[in-house]
Write a protein that holds these residues in place. Structure first.
Motif, PDB file in Angstrom:
ATOM      1  N   ASP A 263       0.831  -1.194   0.000  1.00  0.00           N
ATOM      2  CA  ASP A 263       0.000   0.000   0.000  1.00  0.00           C
ATOM      3  C   ASP A 263       0.861   1.237   0.000  1.00  0.00           C
ATOM      4  N   LEU A 264       0.197   2.359  -0.272  1.00  0.00           N
ATOM      5  CA  LEU A 264       0.864   3.646  -0.191  1.00  0.00           C
ATOM      6  C   LEU A 264       1.229   3.895   1.269  1.00  0.00           C
ATOM      7  N   PRO A 265       2.502   4.200   1.575  1.00  0.00           N
ATOM      8  CA  PRO A 265       2.854   4.461   2.976  1.00  0.00           C
ATOM      9  C   PRO A 265       2.197   5.752   3.460  1.00  0.00           C
ATOM     10  N   SER A 266       2.088   5.879   4.760  1.00  0.00           N
ATOM     11  CA  SER A 266       1.488   7.084   5.317  1.00  0.00           C
ATOM     12  C   SER A 266       2.411   8.273   5.106  1.00  0.00           C
ATOM     13  N   ALA A 267       1.807   9.421   4.778  1.00  0.00           N
ATOM     14  CA  ALA A 267       2.613  10.608   4.540  1.00  0.00           C
ATOM     15  C   ALA A 267       3.199  11.151   5.845  1.00  0.00           C
ATOM     16  N   ALA A 268       2.709  10.642   6.991  1.00  0.00           N
ATOM     17  CA  ALA A 268       3.260  11.087   8.266  1.00  0.00           C
ATOM     18  C   ALA A 268       4.595  10.406   8.549  1.00  0.00           C
ATOM     19  N   LYS A 269       4.775   9.195   8.014  1.00  0.00           N
ATOM     20  CA  LYS A 269       6.035   8.483   8.229  1.00  0.00           C
ATOM     21  C   LYS A 269       6.636   8.202   6.863  1.00  0.00           C
ATOM     22  N   GLN A 270       7.244   9.215   6.286  1.00  0.00           N
ATOM     23  CA  GLN A 270       7.757   9.025   4.940  1.00  0.00           C
ATOM     24  C   GLN A 270       8.975   8.135   4.974  1.00  0.00           C
ATOM     25  N   PRO A 271       9.058   7.223   4.013  1.00  0.00           N
ATOM     26  CA  PRO A 271      10.242   6.368   3.967  1.00  0.00           C
ATOM     27  C   PRO A 271      11.488   7.194   3.649  1.00  0.00           C
ATOM     28  N   SER A 272      12.616   6.683   4.040  1.00  0.00           N
ATOM     29  CA  SER A 272      13.865   7.379   3.729  1.00  0.00           C
ATOM     30  C   SER A 272      14.204   7.143   2.266  1.00  0.00           C
ATOM     31  N   GLY A 273      15.134   7.912   1.776  1.00  0.00           N
ATOM     32  CA  GLY A 273      15.599   7.716   0.410  1.00  0.00           C
ATOM     33  C   GLY A 273      14.486   7.945  -0.593  1.00  0.00           C
ATOM     34  N   CYS A 274      14.449   7.112  -1.622  1.00  0.00           N
ATOM     35  CA  CYS A 274      13.381   7.208  -2.611  1.00  0.00           C
ATOM     36  C   CYS A 274      12.087   6.725  -1.949  1.00  0.00           C
ATOM     37  N   HIS A 275      11.038   7.550  -2.035  1.00  0.00           N
ATOM     38  CA  HIS A 275       9.788   7.209  -1.359  1.00  0.00           C
ATOM     39  C   HIS A 275       9.201   5.884  -1.827  1.00  0.00           C
ATOM     40  N   PHE A 276       9.556   5.510  -3.045  1.00  0.00           N
ATOM     41  CA  PHE A 276       8.887   4.365  -3.650  1.00  0.00           C
ATOM     42  C   PHE A 276       9.624   3.059  -3.372  1.00  0.00           C
ATOM     43  N   HIS A 277      10.759   3.130  -2.666  1.00  0.00           N
ATOM     44  CA  HIS A 277      11.616   1.945  -2.659  1.00  0.00           C
ATOM     45  C   HIS A 277      10.940   0.718  -2.040  1.00  0.00           C
ATOM     46  N   ALA A 278      10.032   0.941  -1.067  1.00  0.00           N
ATOM     47  CA  ALA A 278       9.420  -0.214  -0.403  1.00  0.00           C
ATOM     48  C   ALA A 278       8.558  -1.031  -1.370  1.00  0.00           C
TER      49      ALA A 278
ATOM     50  N   CYS B  15       8.984  -0.843  -4.837  1.00  0.00           N
ATOM     51  CA  CYS B  15       9.617  -0.847  -6.158  1.00  0.00           C
ATOM     52  C   CYS B  15      10.245  -2.210  -6.433  1.00  0.00           C
ATOM     53  N   PRO B  16       9.966  -2.798  -7.576  1.00  0.00           N
ATOM     54  CA  PRO B  16      10.562  -4.104  -7.874  1.00  0.00           C
ATOM     55  C   PRO B  16      12.057  -4.006  -8.122  1.00  0.00           C
ATOM     56  N   ARG B  17      12.578  -2.800  -8.408  1.00  0.00           N
ATOM     57  CA  ARG B  17      13.995  -2.680  -8.783  1.00  0.00           C
ATOM     58  C   ARG B  17      14.850  -2.106  -7.662  1.00  0.00           C
ATOM     59  N   ALA B  18      14.243  -1.892  -6.495  1.00  0.00           N
ATOM     60  CA  ALA B  18      14.953  -1.154  -5.450  1.00  0.00           C
ATOM     61  C   ALA B  18      16.268  -1.818  -5.053  1.00  0.00           C
ATOM     62  N   GLU B  19      17.276  -0.995  -4.823  1.00  0.00           N
ATOM     63  CA  GLU B  19      18.584  -1.450  -4.359  1.00  0.00           C
ATOM     64  C   GLU B  19      18.902  -0.725  -3.063  1.00  0.00           C
ATOM     65  N   ALA B  20      20.073  -1.024  -2.520  1.00  0.00           N
ATOM     66  CA  ALA B  20      20.490  -0.410  -1.260  1.00  0.00           C
ATOM     67  C   ALA B  20      20.526   1.112  -1.385  1.00  0.00           C
ATOM     68  N   ARG B  21      20.940   1.594  -2.548  1.00  0.00           N
ATOM     69  CA  ARG B  21      21.076   3.030  -2.761  1.00  0.00           C
ATOM     70  C   ARG B  21      19.735   3.753  -2.594  1.00  0.00           C
ATOM     71  N   CYS B  22      18.655   3.077  -3.072  1.00  0.00           N
ATOM     72  CA  CYS B  22      17.329   3.697  -3.021  1.00  0.00           C
ATOM     73  C   CYS B  22      16.862   3.902  -1.583  1.00  0.00           C
ATOM     74  N   HIS B  23      17.394   3.119  -0.648  1.00  0.00           N
ATOM     75  CA  HIS B  23      16.936   3.228   0.729  1.00  0.00           C
ATOM     76  C   HIS B  23      17.482   4.471   1.412  1.00  0.00           C
ATOM     77  N   VAL B  24      18.603   4.972   0.920  1.00  0.00           N
ATOM     78  CA  VAL B  24      19.221   6.091   1.613  1.00  0.00           C
ATOM     79  C   VAL B  24      19.189   7.375   0.800  1.00  0.00           C
ATOM     80  N   GLU B  25      19.333   7.247  -0.519  1.00  0.00           N
ATOM     81  CA  GLU B  25      19.537   8.433  -1.326  1.00  0.00           C
ATOM     82  C   GLU B  25      18.256   8.790  -2.076  1.00  0.00           C
ATOM     83  N   SER B  26      17.840  10.022  -1.953  1.00  0.00           N
ATOM     84  CA  SER B  26      16.624  10.448  -2.622  1.00  0.00           C
ATOM     85  C   SER B  26      16.962  10.948  -4.021  1.00  0.00           C
ATOM     86  N   PRO B  27      16.335  10.371  -5.061  1.00  0.00           N
ATOM     87  CA  PRO B  27      16.667  10.790  -6.429  1.00  0.00           C
ATOM     88  C   PRO B  27      16.094  12.170  -6.748  1.00  0.00           C
TER      89      PRO B  27
END
Lengths: 492, 682
Positions: free
Chosen positions: B628-643, B645-657
């Motif tokens: 599901d769409l994560p809550s806007a109150a607890k935004q994920p770190s890095g790229c918002h979509f990484h959780a 995303c089928p292609r997510a890598e370690a970089r997506c968890h920390v770095e926001s594109p």
């Protein structure tokens, strides 16, 4: 004769004027008109309306006050002793200090019928034995004849029953006559409106097929007239509801108390409406510190026991009124001032429930798209509240108004019972009950005073509640008021 | 073949009310086999839901089955007692409703509600019931099922709630599952997940499924056979392939033509004139006759019987009567001419009508006694876009991504925390009301719900002239009236409708009034917040046509907020895809739709049900995003979509594109996209 306008009279007439304006306004607005039509097509509401109309008529008649001119001779004597300028007196008319109303005229002068003490309904003697001078120097304890009740009869023991029966029969005849006239008038109205012959209209009326529930109205009026008109006829010669401790006719008192009850019920809302609506909408729409402030105020007010708060305020007003005797030229004016101040005090305390409801509704409405659209046009907050919030929350005002009415009538009774209600000179159901309570313990019991107050108050409150119920159902958007579910019966 | 699972024969229902008798169903007959999905399709008010309710014998007050029979596995459901019927409901027949939020009791845990069904229909209690409940939640794809059983409905998202509803429906081990618009209240990505789940469950359990929908895309995705309903009648029954190859009934064909999908340059959409007739009247001829382009004399006189169309489907229309010699393929209407395609973007040197830079709207979350701010909901988190006169920018995304907040912030209905809004090059300062007052003539808004956006206590004329009065545009009364009449005609209403109240109008007419209200002050830009999502397809087509006409006549710019990809395709020049308060892809409509670069855009496009799939064999889209769409109150770190995303890598968890241009022409914020330019400095 000099007309007298008491403060409460003015307020009552203002209220009537407001109601009439409101009705004219409502008649032009289709949704409101439809809701009212729904109310009036409910047979119970129409029956209740007939009862309420009796009370309103009584109240209006009792609000047309005047003072009689005194006969000149009675004036000259005191004037001559007190004032040297006796030449003036002949030119000036003096008026009685007693304020009377049209109702007093209609029901007969109350002072002329005052007995010495308690007497039971339709009695021809007092309730208690008294020592009577028999004329030849002897004294005896017996039940003295009443000055007024059954005074026309030579031998009351023997003639009273037949006298009452014949007068009642005349009353019933007159009442039925009235009913026939009313039926014809309503039928004629329907016939003209729908352009149908009178016979068809009357047939529809009898079958209950009219749009508005006129049949229920007529039935309820019939019962009222058949009961009240004979009582009115009989009250010319009897105390039909008995008399109280100082010999006042309770039939007369029951009618006088209508005005007090209605005034308390309606004038109070004149105070609660602006406070409740204004604060409620402002709190809900503006929010922020306005909301906080309003919430604190009403939370504090509603957490103090209301009897305590009212008792304190009433005592305060009482002191003010007593220390400024010069403000009032008659005792009636003073009693009236106290009645009005009681209304103000109750009103100032009971706006909180309306305010709470209005705040909740405004909170809901402010998020709706049409309010947002108005904001997008830069419409000022004040006119958003007036044009968008108030009309859409008005059903709540109306519903609270009619539901609170009966509560206020009862509150007056409670307060008068506690002793912080209306002035002792003001006749109200509460003060009637208050003065009757001590006599309930005696044997044989004096039951008629409390019974009279009870029957009249219950009829008023019951009618108001039933009417309020119909209004609530018609205006409540959640109740699907527009299409009340009355299922058509299917052949099984 | 053995007896079908469900056989409905000439089912007729009537509802008695005080005023009149309504007949929502009239002679409805169909069959449903084990393991088959039968879809009931139609606009609102056609009797779809009433069919479902009468199968369960849960008719509203005053409703009763007047004739016909319902046979489930050979047993007549009309003949059984109410007590026996209770065992059938939730047992042999289970039902899923449209709104998952209100179908679950908020004060009971998921486990309690599931156990209730299990103990009623399967006599399972205690430990066994809990084990079964856990198994069911696992079956509907809810992770961490054991913990979820102890949770309350409010702790679950909309998609999760619908899964729980499905689990509850499955708890009684039903043979027939009735799903009444099960995905209408859900987002496209969640809709795809739920539809996939339903199809899988049905296949593994060999249930019969009766699915009710108004969405042709859903039909294309899940149906085996289709029944089209119109005004209480079934008018066409066909297999999915037949139906999508060549719908037979004129009503079905109109439904297809009204779809905006893939019709960018095809001129105005087909509309169905009029509306569904009220069901209390007595029909003499064909019910669709008044709105049918092929109508002829016989249609008014004689109700059509069932005929077989060339592709083999059953259809209730005189055109297919073998005795008739009518050429049914030719349409009388001339094909509308193709709109001259004007795809070249305007010269970019021209100042855009609206330019938004780094817009942020944050809502503080206040907790505790002193109402201290403990965090904030970043509804809109730094977005940039621009919009030229006469163009349409579509803002696309799932619910909760901040689309509507953006629209409202543009009109200062919600104060923005940061960022600039430039209108024709001048900055609109939220703190200077006089500045805004001038802008309000230029910027207007049309809202989603046509029933909530018009004050029910005001006449149409008062509603439309409100803006004129507030902005002091036409102070004179008669001039104002003329202006209002003119605008009302412009949106296709009659001047004599001005003195009526909104409740006298249908949804489409109300939306026209709302558009007229916005148009009254002659704006240059209209923010349209999902203006068609509450409308039926045919009405949606009318409103979209109107909006396109107005744009061409008046040179309006639209900021079109929507979640409906097919509407975007029809109307948009540019598209901005939003995810959790940020724009993840932004560019010309054609580029974004044809060569989506961001994984989220790709998933969104893949999840949208498309009618093009209808003629192919049933395929379940595998590319649908999970979760599901994560809550806007607890935004994920890095790229918002990484959780998700089928292609997510370690970089997506920390770095926001950063949002940067790519070679296909659009701007994308993703680490995996080859950027050809520098990101905008923010």
């Amino acid at each position: 004769m000099m007309p007298v306008l008491l403060i409460s009279d003015v307020l009552l007439f203002v209220l009537i004027a407001l109601t009439v304006t409101g009705l004219v306004f409502a008649a032009r607005r289709e949704p409101i008109r439809r809701a009212w039509r729904n109310v009036l097509s409910d047979p119970i509401a129409m029956a209740a309306l007939a009862v309420l109309m009796v009370f309103v008529t009584g109240a209006i008649l009792d609000s047309l006050h005047f003072r009689r001119a005194l006969p000149p001779a009675a004036v000259v004597a005191p004037a001559a002793t007190t004032a040297p300028a006796s030449t003036m007196t002949s030119a000036k008319t003096y008026y009685s200090v007693e304020v009377e109303s049209l109702l007093d005229v209609a029901l007969g002068d109350p002072r002329a019928r005052r007995e010495k003490s308690y007497s039971a309904p339709f009695a021809h003697t007092l309730f208690e034995r008294q020592s009577v001078d028999l004329g030849d120097g002897r004294r005896a304890r017996q039940y003295p004849r009443l000055k007024y009740g059954a005074a026309q009869l030579k031998d009351p023991e023997h003639d009273k029953a037949s006298d009452i029966a014949s007068r009642a029969a005349w009353g019933v005849t007159a009442a039925l006559g009235c009913v026939c006239v009313m039926g014809l008038l309503i039928g004629g109205g329907i016939a003209r409106r729908h352009r149908i012959p009178l016979r068809v209209a009357l047939h529809r009326l009898c079958e209950g097929e009219t749009v508005l529930a006129w049949r229920a109205f007529l039935a309820s009026s019939t019962i009222l007239l058949v009961v009240l008109v004979p009582l009115l006829f009989l009250s010319m010669h009897y105390h039909v509801f008995g008399t109280d401790r100082v010999g006042n006719d309770l039939f007369h008192y029951a009618f006088k108390a209508m005005r007090t009850a209605l005034l308390i019920g309606t004038l109070t809302s004149l105070v609660t409406l602006p406070l409740g609506i204004g604060f409620g909408i402002a709190a809900g729409y503006i929010g922020g510190w306005v909301d906080d402030a309003v919430q604190y105020i009403y939370t504090v007010i509603s957490s103090i026991p209301y009897v305590l708060l009212i008792a304190a305020s009433v005592l305060l007003m009482q002191v003010v009124i007593q220390s400024h005797d010069a403000w009032f030229d008659t005792a009636a004016a003073r009693a009236d001032a106290r009645l009005v101040s009681l209304c103000l005090i109750i009103g100032a305390i009971s706006w909180t429930s309306l305010c709470r409801l209005m705040r909740a509704e405004a909170l809901k409405l402010r998020e709706l798209d049409y309010v947002q659209a108005a904001r997008a046009f830069g419409v000022t907050p004040l006119s958003i509240m007036r044009r968008h919030i108030l009309p859409n929350a008005f059903h709540i005002v109306l519903i609270t108004l009619v539901l609170d009415f009966s509560g206020l009538v009862l509150a007056e009774a409670v307060l008068s019972y506690v002793g912080v209600g209306v002035d002792a000179a003001t006749i109200s159901y509460g003060s009637m009950i208050n003065s009757a309570r001590a006599e309930l313990a005696r044997d044989p019991m004096v039951w008629w005073q409390i019974a009279t107050a009870f029957v009249f108050m219950v009829s008023l409150v019951l009618a108001a509640n039933l009417f309020a119920d119909a209004v609530r159902e018609a205006f409540d958007p959640r109740g699907q008021g527009a299409t009340r579910r009355r299922l058509r019966r299917r052949p099984a | 073949m053995s007896t079908p699972l469900l056989r409905v024969e000439a089912l007729s229902v009537s509802i008695d009310t005080a005023e009149r008798e309504i007949r929502p169903l009239d002679e409805v007959s169909f069959e449903l086999n084990e393991g088959e999905t039968f879809v009931l399709l139609g606009e609102s008010g056609c009797g779809k839901s009433m069919t479902a309710l009468s199968l369960m014998r849960l008719l509203p007050e005053g409703g009763h089955i007047t004739r016909g029979s319902i046979e489930l596995q050979g047993h007549d459901l009309c003949a059984v007692t109410e007590a026996e019927m209770r065992a059938v409901r939730g047992g042999a027949i289970a039902m899923i409703f449209q709104e998952p939020g209100t179908s679950l009791n908020p004060v009971l845990t998921i486990g309690t509600q599931l156990n209730e069904v299990l103990s009623l229909h399967r006599q399972l209690e205690g430990r066994a019931a809990f084990a079964e409940a856990e198994r069911l939640l696992n079956a509907v794809g809810i992770p961490d099922a054991a913990r979820r059983l102890g949770e309350y409905p409010m702790q679950l998202s909309g998609g999760m709630k619908q899964r729980v509803m499905i689990a509850m429906a499955l708890a009684g081990d039903p043979r027939l599952l009735i799903a009444d618009e099960p995905t209408t209240a859900l987002d496209v990505t969640i809709q795809a997940q739920v539809l996939t789940l339903l199809a899988e469950l049905q296949r593994s359990r060999q249930m019969g499924m009766l699915l009710i929908t108004h969405d042709l895309g859903v039909v294309a995705q899940v149906a085996d056979r289709v029944g089209v309903m119109y005004a209480g009648h079934l008018v066409e029954i066909a297999s999915r392939e037949q139906f999508f190859a060549a719908a037979a009934h004129p009503y079905s064909r109109k439904l297809f033509e009204a779809l905006p999908e893939g019709r960018r340059d095809a001129g105005p959409l087909a509309t169905i004139p009029g509306s569904v007739p009220p069901l209390d009247k007595v029909f003499t001829g064909c019910r669709f006759a008044d709105r049918c382009p092929h109508k002829y004399e016989r249609c008014d006189i004689e109700p059509p019987a069932w005929h077989i169309a060339p592709e083999g489907q059953q259809v209730r229309c005189h055109l297919y009567d073998p005795a008739e010699k009518v050429d049914r393929t030719s349409t009388q209407e001339a094909k509308p001419e193709i709109r001259s395609s004007n795809e070249e973007p305007l010269a970019q040197t021209e100042t855009p009508l609206l330019e938004v830079r780094n817009l942020r709207v944050h809502f503080p979350i206040k907790r505790g006694l002193l109402q201290r701010t403990v965090g904030c909901v970043k509804a809109v988190d730094g977005i940039d876009f621009s919009l030229h006169a006469g163009k349409t920018l579509a803002l696309v995304g799932e619910s909760g991504c901040g689309k509507t907040t953006t629209g409202k912030a543009l009109l200062n209905l919600i104060p923005a925390n940061d960022g600039d809004i430039l209108f024709r090059g001048t900055r609109l300062d939220p703190n200077r009301p006089q500045n805004w007052q001038a802008a309000r003539k230029q910027l207007q808004m049309v809202f989603q719900d046509p029933f909530g956006s018009l004050n029910p206590r005001m006449r149409v004329a008062e509603i439309i002239e409100e803006g004129l009065i507030a902005l002091g545009l036409e102070p004179e009364r008669s001039a104002r009236r003329t202006r209002v009449e003119q605008i009302v005609q412009q949106v296709g209403l009659r001047a004599d409708m001005l003195d009526r109240y909104p409740h006298e109008f249908s949804g489409g007419q109300r939306q026209r009034i709302a558009i007229a209200r916005a148009l009254a002050v002659s704006p240059r830009l209209i923010v349209c917040d999902e203006p068609t999502s509450a409308l039926d397809v045919s009405v949606q087509a009318q409103v979209l046509n109107l909006m396109r006409d107005l744009q061409q006549q008046l040179g309006l710019a639209y900021l079109f907020i929507t979640h409906n990809i097919s509407v975007v395709e029809y109307l948009a020049d540019d598209i901005a895809v939003m995810y959790l308060g940020r724009i993840v892809e932004y560019g010309p409509a054609r580029a974004v739709l044809n060569t989506p670069q961001h994984p989220y855009t790709q998933a969104l496009l893949a999840a949208a049900p498309r009618i093009a799939a209808g003629t192919q064999s049933k395929i379940i889209s595998a590319t649908a995003v999970q979760g599901d769409l994560p809550s806007a109150a607890k935004q994920p770190s890095g790229c918002h979509f990484h959780a998700r995303c089928p292609r997510a890598e370690a970089r997506c968890h920390v770095e926001s594109p950063e949002l940067a241009p790519c070679k296909e022409g659009q701007w994308v914020s993703c680490h995996f996209v080859q950027h050809v330019g520098e990101p905008k400095p923010s």
